[in-house]
Design a protein around this motif. Structure first.
Motif, PDB file in Angstrom:
ATOM      1  N   MET A  68       0.848  -1.184   0.000  1.00 21.26           N
ATOM      2  CA  MET A  68       0.000   0.000   0.000  1.00 21.26           C
ATOM      3  C   MET A  68       0.896   1.250   0.000  1.00 21.26           C
ATOM      4  O   MET A  68       1.744   1.414   0.848  1.00 21.26           O
ATOM      5  CB  MET A  68      -0.902  -0.003   1.237  1.00 21.26           C
ATOM      6  N   ALA A  69       0.687   2.091  -0.980  1.00 21.95           N
ATOM      7  CA  ALA A  69       1.470   3.319  -1.111  1.00 21.95           C
ATOM      8  C   ALA A  69       0.904   4.392  -0.190  1.00 21.95           C
ATOM      9  O   ALA A  69      -0.274   4.371   0.183  1.00 21.95           O
ATOM     10  CB  ALA A  69       1.432   3.801  -2.557  1.00 21.95           C
ATOM     11  N   ILE A  70       1.749   5.330   0.160  1.00 22.77           N
ATOM     12  CA  ILE A  70       1.320   6.428   1.027  1.00 22.77           C
ATOM     13  C   ILE A  70       0.176   7.217   0.386  1.00 22.77           C
ATOM     14  O   ILE A  70      -0.712   7.710   1.071  1.00 22.77           O
ATOM     15  CB  ILE A  70       2.505   7.342   1.397  1.00 22.77           C
ATOM     16  N   SER A  71       0.179   7.314  -0.945  1.00 28.60           N
ATOM     17  CA  SER A  71      -0.874   8.075  -1.623  1.00 28.60           C
ATOM     18  C   SER A  71      -2.249   7.420  -1.478  1.00 28.60           C
ATOM     19  O   SER A  71      -3.264   8.071  -1.690  1.00 28.60           O
ATOM     20  CB  SER A  71      -0.533   8.246  -3.101  1.00 28.60           C
ATOM     21  N   ASP A  72      -2.283   6.141  -1.101  1.00 31.33           N
ATOM     22  CA  ASP A  72      -3.562   5.459  -0.916  1.00 31.33           C
ATOM     23  C   ASP A  72      -4.336   5.979   0.290  1.00 31.33           C
ATOM     24  O   ASP A  72      -5.550   5.859   0.345  1.00 31.33           O
ATOM     25  CB  ASP A  72      -3.361   3.942  -0.783  1.00 31.33           C
ATOM     26  N   TRP A  73      -3.650   6.500   1.275  1.00 33.92           N
ATOM     27  CA  TRP A  73      -4.371   6.977   2.458  1.00 33.92           C
ATOM     28  C   TRP A  73      -4.302   8.482   2.648  1.00 33.92           C
ATOM     29  O   TRP A  73      -4.874   9.013   3.586  1.00 33.92           O
ATOM     30  CB  TRP A  73      -3.916   6.248   3.731  1.00 33.92           C
ATOM     31  N   LEU A  74      -3.633   9.176   1.758  1.00 34.12           N
ATOM     32  CA  LEU A  74      -3.639  10.635   1.821  1.00 34.12           C
ATOM     33  C   LEU A  74      -4.987  11.160   1.336  1.00 34.12           C
ATOM     34  O   LEU A  74      -5.612  10.573   0.457  1.00 34.12           O
ATOM     35  CB  LEU A  74      -2.508  11.222   0.985  1.00 34.12           C
ATOM     36  N   PRO A  75      -5.438  12.290   1.878  1.00 34.70           N
ATOM     37  CA  PRO A  75      -6.793  12.760   1.570  1.00 34.70           C
ATOM     38  C   PRO A  75      -6.984  13.369   0.194  1.00 34.70           C
ATOM     39  O   PRO A  75      -8.105  13.584  -0.231  1.00 34.70           O
ATOM     40  CB  PRO A  75      -7.056  13.797   2.664  1.00 34.70           C
ATOM     41  N   GLY A  76      -5.946  13.688  -0.515  1.00 32.62           N
ATOM     42  CA  GLY A  76      -6.108  14.339  -1.808  1.00 32.62           C
ATOM     43  C   GLY A  76      -6.418  15.819  -1.632  1.00 32.62           C
ATOM     44  O   GLY A  76      -6.483  16.348  -0.518  1.00 32.62           O
ATOM     45  N   LEU A  77      -6.625  16.489  -2.750  1.00 31.91           N
ATOM     46  CA  LEU A  77      -6.823  17.942  -2.729  1.00 31.91           C
ATOM     47  C   LEU A  77      -8.101  18.344  -1.995  1.00 31.91           C
ATOM     48  O   LEU A  77      -8.101  19.316  -1.235  1.00 31.91           O
ATOM     49  CB  LEU A  77      -6.822  18.487  -4.156  1.00 31.91           C
ATOM     50  N   HIS A  78      -9.188  17.600  -2.175  1.00 30.16           N
ATOM     51  CA  HIS A  78     -10.422  17.921  -1.449  1.00 30.16           C
ATOM     52  C   HIS A  78     -10.204  17.842   0.051  1.00 30.16           C
ATOM     53  O   HIS A  78     -10.605  18.731   0.808  1.00 30.16           O
ATOM     54  CB  HIS A  78     -11.563  16.959  -1.840  1.00 30.16           C
ATOM     55  N   HIS A  97      -7.913  20.573   1.358  1.00 32.48           N
ATOM     56  CA  HIS A  97      -8.626  21.855   1.317  1.00 32.48           C
ATOM     57  C   HIS A  97      -9.509  22.002   2.560  1.00 32.48           C
ATOM     58  O   HIS A  97      -9.486  23.031   3.235  1.00 32.48           O
ATOM     59  CB  HIS A  97      -9.471  21.953   0.038  1.00 32.48           C
ATOM     60  N   VAL A  98     -10.280  20.964   2.869  1.00 33.90           N
ATOM     61  CA  VAL A  98     -11.165  21.003   4.031  1.00 33.90           C
ATOM     62  C   VAL A  98     -10.360  21.093   5.325  1.00 33.90           C
ATOM     63  O   VAL A  98     -10.706  21.857   6.235  1.00 33.90           O
ATOM     64  CB  VAL A  98     -12.111  19.779   4.037  1.00 33.90           C
ATOM     65  N   LEU A  99      -9.266  20.343   5.419  1.00 37.23           N
ATOM     66  CA  LEU A  99      -8.427  20.383   6.618  1.00 37.23           C
ATOM     67  C   LEU A  99      -7.824  21.772   6.840  1.00 37.23           C
ATOM     68  O   LEU A  99      -7.897  22.326   7.943  1.00 37.23           O
ATOM     69  CB  LEU A  99      -7.312  19.345   6.508  1.00 37.23           C
ATOM     70  N   VAL A 100      -7.264  22.353   5.797  1.00 39.40           N
ATOM     71  CA  VAL A 100      -6.668  23.689   5.912  1.00 39.40           C
ATOM     72  C   VAL A 100      -7.748  24.727   6.204  1.00 39.40           C
ATOM     73  O   VAL A 100      -7.563  25.605   7.068  1.00 39.40           O
ATOM     74  CB  VAL A 100      -5.860  24.037   4.640  1.00 39.40           C
ATOM     75  N   LEU A 101      -8.881  24.631   5.520  1.00 41.22           N
ATOM     76  CA  LEU A 101      -9.972  25.583   5.751  1.00 41.22           C
ATOM     77  C   LEU A 101     -10.467  25.510   7.191  1.00 41.22           C
ATOM     78  O   LEU A 101     -10.646  26.546   7.847  1.00 41.22           O
ATOM     79  CB  LEU A 101     -11.124  25.326   4.773  1.00 41.22           C
ATOM     80  N   GLY A 102     -10.688  24.311   7.690  1.00 40.24           N
ATOM     81  CA  GLY A 102     -11.151  24.167   9.073  1.00 40.24           C
ATOM     82  C   GLY A 102     -10.137  24.674  10.077  1.00 40.24           C
ATOM     83  O   GLY A 102     -10.488  25.339  11.055  1.00 40.24           O
ATOM     84  N   THR A 103      -8.869  24.380   9.834  1.00 38.72           N
ATOM     85  CA  THR A 103      -7.812  24.799  10.744  1.00 38.72           C
ATOM     86  C   THR A 103      -7.682  26.319  10.793  1.00 38.72           C
ATOM     87  O   THR A 103      -7.680  26.925  11.867  1.00 38.72           O
ATOM     88  CB  THR A 103      -6.469  24.167  10.329  1.00 38.72           C
ATOM     89  N   VAL A 104      -7.588  26.957   9.618  1.00 38.01           N
ATOM     90  CA  VAL A 104      -7.392  28.411   9.598  1.00 38.01           C
ATOM     91  C   VAL A 104      -8.651  29.143  10.050  1.00 38.01           C
ATOM     92  O   VAL A 104      -8.556  30.172  10.742  1.00 38.01           O
ATOM     93  CB  VAL A 104      -6.875  28.911   8.226  1.00 38.01           C
ATOM     94  N   THR A 105      -9.824  28.620   9.717  1.00 35.86           N
ATOM     95  CA  THR A 105     -11.058  29.271  10.176  1.00 35.86           C
ATOM     96  C   THR A 105     -11.148  29.215  11.691  1.00 35.86           C
ATOM     97  O   THR A 105     -11.447  30.223  12.345  1.00 35.86           O
ATOM     98  CB  THR A 105     -12.298  28.613   9.534  1.00 35.86           C
TER      99      THR A 105
END
Length: 183
Positions: A1-11, A14-22
């Motif tokens: 299993m590659a690391i990219s398989d469990w990374l959240p992707g751009l969506h 985006h949600v993680l950064v938006l929630g954190t900065v907000t």
């Protein structure tokens, strides 16, 4: 299993950064700063703000710049359109999704611009005037009216920019919910 398989992707990022900065902006603006102002002596409060706000503005700027990029990348624009074309050529477009994406991009780009202004221009100018004012107070003198006026004006500009960023981030949360939410 590659690391990219469990990374959240751009969506997901985006949600993680938006929630954190907000959360950071709303907490700093409406909770932490208010409590600090009410409970700390003036000099302690000023010293805390002087060290707290440069990294706060830097993190906000980095996050809103990333959100501007990811909003453009995840929107309904052709990837061959420049972000400026995406913004300015959608005025007469009949598709409401593309128009909503253009508004979302403009709103988050304005938040990025405001945080950059606070981090690189307004914040340092306000801090410089605050140090100037503090020197007078440290020597037991009342600061000159001009120093107080300039500090108040710069602090007001910084506060308005920060409030605009808070509003832009909250509105962007609604765009994300409408754009990517399920029914």
């Amino acid at each position: 299993m590659a690391i990219s398989d469990w990374l959240p992707g751009l969506h997901g990022t985006h949600v993680l950064v938006l929630g954190t900065v907000t959360g950071m902006v709303l907490h700093t603006t409406f909770v932490a700063s208010v409590l600090q102002f009410k409970t700390l002596p003036k000099q302690t409060f000023a010293a805390l703000q002087a060290v707290q706000f440069p990294p706060y503005f830097a993190i906000s700027a980095a996050a809103t710049l990333y959100l501007t990029y990811s909003t453009y990348a995840l929107s309904s624009f052709s990837q061959t359109e420049s972000p400026f074309d995406a913004l300015f050529k959608t005025v007469g477009v009949s598709t409401s999704a593309k128009r909503a994406d253009a508004v979302a991009l403009a709103v988050i780009a304005s938040a990025a611009t405001a945080t950059l202004a606070n981090w690189l221009l307004v914040g340092p100018a306000t801090a410089k005037l605050g140090r100037e004012r503090a020197l007078f107070e440290k020597n037991g003198q009342d600061p000159p009216i001009e120093v107080k006026r300039r500090f108040g004006a710069m602090h007001g500009v910084s506060s308005l920019l920060n409030l605009g960023v808070a509003l832009a981030l909250v509105s962007h949360c609604f765009w994300v919910g409408k754009r990517w939410g399920t029914r």
